[in-house]
Motif scaffolding. Sequence first.
Motif, PDB file in Angstrom:
ATOM      1  N   LYS A 153       0.842  -1.203   0.000  1.00  0.00           N
ATOM      2  CA  LYS A 153       0.000   0.000   0.000  1.00  0.00           C
ATOM      3  C   LYS A 153       0.875   1.251   0.000  1.00  0.00           C
ATOM      4  CE  LYS A 153      -3.890  -2.134   2.440  1.00  0.00           C
ATOM      5  NZ  LYS A 153      -4.716  -2.130   3.670  1.00  0.00           N
ATOM      6  N   HIS A 154       1.941   1.223   0.773  1.00  0.00           N
ATOM      7  CA  HIS A 154       2.849   2.375   0.843  1.00  0.00           C
ATOM      8  C   HIS A 154       3.458   2.671  -0.518  1.00  0.00           C
ATOM      9  CE1 HIS A 154       3.728   2.055   5.469  1.00  0.00           C
ATOM     10  NE2 HIS A 154       2.452   2.266   5.181  1.00  0.00           N
ATOM     11  N   TYR A 155       3.958   1.649  -1.205  1.00  0.00           N
ATOM     12  CA  TYR A 155       4.678   1.968  -2.439  1.00  0.00           C
ATOM     13  C   TYR A 155       3.734   2.281  -3.596  1.00  0.00           C
ATOM     14  CZ  TYR A 155       4.824  -3.073  -4.114  1.00  0.00           C
ATOM     15  OH  TYR A 155       4.563  -4.345  -4.547  1.00  0.00           O
ATOM     16  N   VAL A 156       2.536   1.716  -3.598  1.00  0.00           N
ATOM     17  CA  VAL A 156       1.548   2.127  -4.601  1.00  0.00           C
ATOM     18  C   VAL A 156       1.147   3.576  -4.361  1.00  0.00           C
ATOM     19  CG1 VAL A 156      -0.801   1.777  -5.447  1.00  0.00           C
ATOM     20  CG2 VAL A 156       0.684  -0.198  -5.058  1.00  0.00           C
ATOM     21  N   LEU A 157       0.899   3.912  -3.108  1.00  0.00           N
ATOM     22  CA  LEU A 157       0.568   5.295  -2.746  1.00  0.00           C
ATOM     23  C   LEU A 157       1.681   6.243  -3.167  1.00  0.00           C
ATOM     24  CD1 LEU A 157      -1.070   7.481  -1.250  1.00  0.00           C
ATOM     25  CD2 LEU A 157       0.071   6.738   0.874  1.00  0.00           C
ATOM     26  N   GLY A 158       2.926   5.874  -2.934  1.00  0.00           N
ATOM     27  CA  GLY A 158       4.051   6.721  -3.305  1.00  0.00           C
ATOM     28  C   GLY A 158       4.080   7.014  -4.789  1.00  0.00           C
ATOM     29  N   ALA A 159       3.820   6.000  -5.623  1.00  0.00           N
ATOM     30  CA  ALA A 159       3.801   6.214  -7.073  1.00  0.00           C
ATOM     31  C   ALA A 159       2.679   7.166  -7.461  1.00  0.00           C
ATOM     32  CB  ALA A 159       3.638   4.873  -7.794  1.00  0.00           C
ATOM     33  N   TYR A 160       1.514   7.018  -6.841  1.00  0.00           N
ATOM     34  CA  TYR A 160       0.391   7.919  -7.147  1.00  0.00           C
ATOM     35  C   TYR A 160       0.712   9.356  -6.724  1.00  0.00           C
ATOM     36  CZ  TYR A 160      -2.639   3.848  -8.011  1.00  0.00           C
ATOM     37  OH  TYR A 160      -3.207   2.699  -8.511  1.00  0.00           O
ATOM     38  N   ASN A 182      -6.331  -5.712  -5.299  1.00  0.00           N
ATOM     39  CA  ASN A 182      -7.234  -4.581  -5.081  1.00  0.00           C
ATOM     40  C   ASN A 182      -6.533  -3.352  -4.500  1.00  0.00           C
ATOM     41  OD1 ASN A 182      -9.570  -5.959  -5.991  1.00  0.00           O
ATOM     42  ND2 ASN A 182      -9.801  -6.950  -3.997  1.00  0.00           N
ATOM     43  N   ILE A 183      -5.248  -3.481  -4.167  1.00  0.00           N
ATOM     44  CA  ILE A 183      -4.538  -2.372  -3.530  1.00  0.00           C
ATOM     45  C   ILE A 183      -4.493  -1.126  -4.411  1.00  0.00           C
ATOM     46  CG2 ILE A 183      -2.237  -1.604  -2.794  1.00  0.00           C
ATOM     47  CD1 ILE A 183      -1.882  -4.263  -1.380  1.00  0.00           C
ATOM     48  N   PRO A 184      -4.195  -1.222  -5.711  1.00  0.00           N
ATOM     49  CA  PRO A 184      -4.144   0.009  -6.517  1.00  0.00           C
ATOM     50  C   PRO A 184      -5.432   0.822  -6.466  1.00  0.00           C
ATOM     51  CG  PRO A 184      -3.101  -1.784  -7.701  1.00  0.00           C
ATOM     52  CD  PRO A 184      -3.750  -2.394  -6.489  1.00  0.00           C
ATOM     53  N   GLU A 185      -6.592   0.172  -6.577  1.00  0.00           N
ATOM     54  CA  GLU A 185      -7.856   0.906  -6.518  1.00  0.00           C
ATOM     55  C   GLU A 185      -8.159   1.374  -5.100  1.00  0.00           C
ATOM     56  OE1 GLU A 185     -11.541   2.657  -7.552  1.00  0.00           O
ATOM     57  OE2 GLU A 185      -9.613   2.313  -8.531  1.00  0.00           O
ATOM     58  N   GLU A 186      -7.794   0.570  -4.117  1.00  0.00           N
ATOM     59  CA  GLU A 186      -7.990   0.968  -2.719  1.00  0.00           C
ATOM     60  C   GLU A 186      -7.215   2.239  -2.401  1.00  0.00           C
ATOM     61  OE1 GLU A 186      -7.534  -0.975   1.785  1.00  0.00           O
ATOM     62  OE2 GLU A 186      -6.430  -1.836   0.085  1.00  0.00           O
ATOM     63  N   MET A 187      -5.988   2.333  -2.884  1.00  0.00           N
ATOM     64  CA  MET A 187      -5.174   3.506  -2.597  1.00  0.00           C
ATOM     65  C   MET A 187      -5.632   4.717  -3.402  1.00  0.00           C
ATOM     66  SD  MET A 187      -3.629   2.133  -0.282  1.00  0.00           S
ATOM     67  CE  MET A 187      -2.877   3.659   0.246  1.00  0.00           C
ATOM     68  N   ARG A 188      -6.128   4.491  -4.606  1.00  0.00           N
ATOM     69  CA  ARG A 188      -6.694   5.619  -5.360  1.00  0.00           C
ATOM     70  C   ARG A 188      -7.859   6.228  -4.591  1.00  0.00           C
ATOM     71  NH1 ARG A 188     -10.833   7.376  -7.989  1.00  0.00           N
ATOM     72  NH2 ARG A 188     -11.998   5.475  -7.495  1.00  0.00           N
ATOM     73  N   LYS A 189      -8.779   5.383  -4.141  1.00  0.00           N
ATOM     74  CA  LYS A 189      -9.936   5.871  -3.395  1.00  0.00           C
ATOM     75  C   LYS A 189      -9.511   6.594  -2.122  1.00  0.00           C
ATOM     76  CE  LYS A 189     -13.304   2.378  -4.899  1.00  0.00           C
ATOM     77  NZ  LYS A 189     -14.146   1.230  -4.448  1.00  0.00           N
ATOM     78  N   ALA A 190      -8.532   6.038  -1.431  1.00  0.00           N
ATOM     79  CA  ALA A 190      -8.119   6.604  -0.145  1.00  0.00           C
ATOM     80  C   ALA A 190      -7.475   7.970  -0.314  1.00  0.00           C
ATOM     81  CB  ALA A 190      -7.166   5.647   0.570  1.00  0.00           C
ATOM     82  N   VAL A 191      -6.589   8.109  -1.307  1.00  0.00           N
ATOM     83  CA  VAL A 191      -5.918   9.393  -1.491  1.00  0.00           C
ATOM     84  C   VAL A 191      -6.903  10.447  -1.990  1.00  0.00           C
ATOM     85  CG1 VAL A 191      -5.113   9.097  -3.881  1.00  0.00           C
ATOM     86  CG2 VAL A 191      -3.764  10.453  -2.295  1.00  0.00           C
ATOM     87  N   ILE A 192      -7.874  10.047  -2.805  1.00  0.00           N
ATOM     88  CA  ILE A 192      -8.885  11.003  -3.275  1.00  0.00           C
ATOM     89  C   ILE A 192      -9.802  11.410  -2.126  1.00  0.00           C
ATOM     90  CG2 ILE A 192     -10.875  11.290  -4.787  1.00  0.00           C
ATOM     91  CD1 ILE A 192      -8.003  11.459  -6.073  1.00  0.00           C
TER      92      ILE A 192
END
Length: 383
Positions: A244-251, A296-306
Amino acid sequence: MSDTQRHYATDEMVKRINASGRTLSAAQYVYYYEEAFDPFYAVVREASWIMDAIPTILEIRGTLKFAVVGGSTSPFQVSSIGDDTFVIMIDERAFYGLMKLSLRIQSLPPLANLIKNEEKSQPLDYQNKFLLDITKDIVFHYEDASDLISGKAHRSVYQAAITYILGHEIAHVAHRHLEFLQSNEFPQFCVDDTDRALTLRTLEMDADSSATSSVVDVFERFAKALEYSSATRGGIEKTLLLRKHYVLGAYIALIYLDTLTLNYSPTTHPISYARFLTTSGVFQRIFRQHDPEAVNIPEEMRKAVIEVFVQLSGSLESLGYPMASNVLVSNGEDHQVALYDALGIAIGLEQLAPLHSRWARLLPYLAAFRRGGKLAPASAKPI
């Protein structure tokens, strides 16, 4: 010689770049190692370990160094200085701006709880602000970030963000984009300005794909170590948290690059949403193949950051950012509702379709130029 000095451009390289004016660099000044080490230690430290990890993974043939620069019109840039030698230049303001944005975003609800971070209040009023207006204010006007650094803040998030950005520049070297642009083969891919722009956008898409893969490769080393050190459900949960951390970092890296840009309708780079779809798509494909539990982590992190920005601005409609909402639907009362759904994704993917076709045509030529790394397979008919 220390590890940081080993990866930093030599004095001779720095002297050559500075002497070239703006020919090799968009910066006003390139710092020598001794000048950069103390005032910009965080930049030197983070860039050094990333430069150690990614070239090793990609097995790049040639010499690749980095340098800290000041006053650059290009926050992150790679230049060839001859003799198979390349220097990635990192504007010190750009680095610290990225760190600041990363620390701020990850400290806000509901994201902070999701990634096990310490929640910290946002004292400023961003009601009805666009997402990029909020990020610009954080990057350019939030002077003292010491409160964000203190306490529990995950370095892995901003480390993943800078890994993504440097990974993009390293891909240009590994896949020999720079040499290809100077080759005898390139003219057939730029018969006019439109054709040339398509080719350049395709190379940038390739660099984004490689940057995403590099983030996964680098941080999965740590993820595997977590699994081995704690072969229990707790160890698996720590591994999923790191993902989750590294997907979030890329976003965050993508949001940050949009924050810095002055051109929202680029011709030589994919549009912002297409870059996001490329990055999230690579994450999903890798997770689907190697760890379905993380798919599901990429979509989960998109939703969370938005959701962070929705709470700051007050509504999804006010953000005006495609990663947040990709379609507007009328509710029949002269009011439009912002949504993120499959139709918007399909429209965004249409922007990438010609790039995939151009990639299929470029692939045989780039394979001959490649310095290292792996080129993505073709997935469309060549154009």
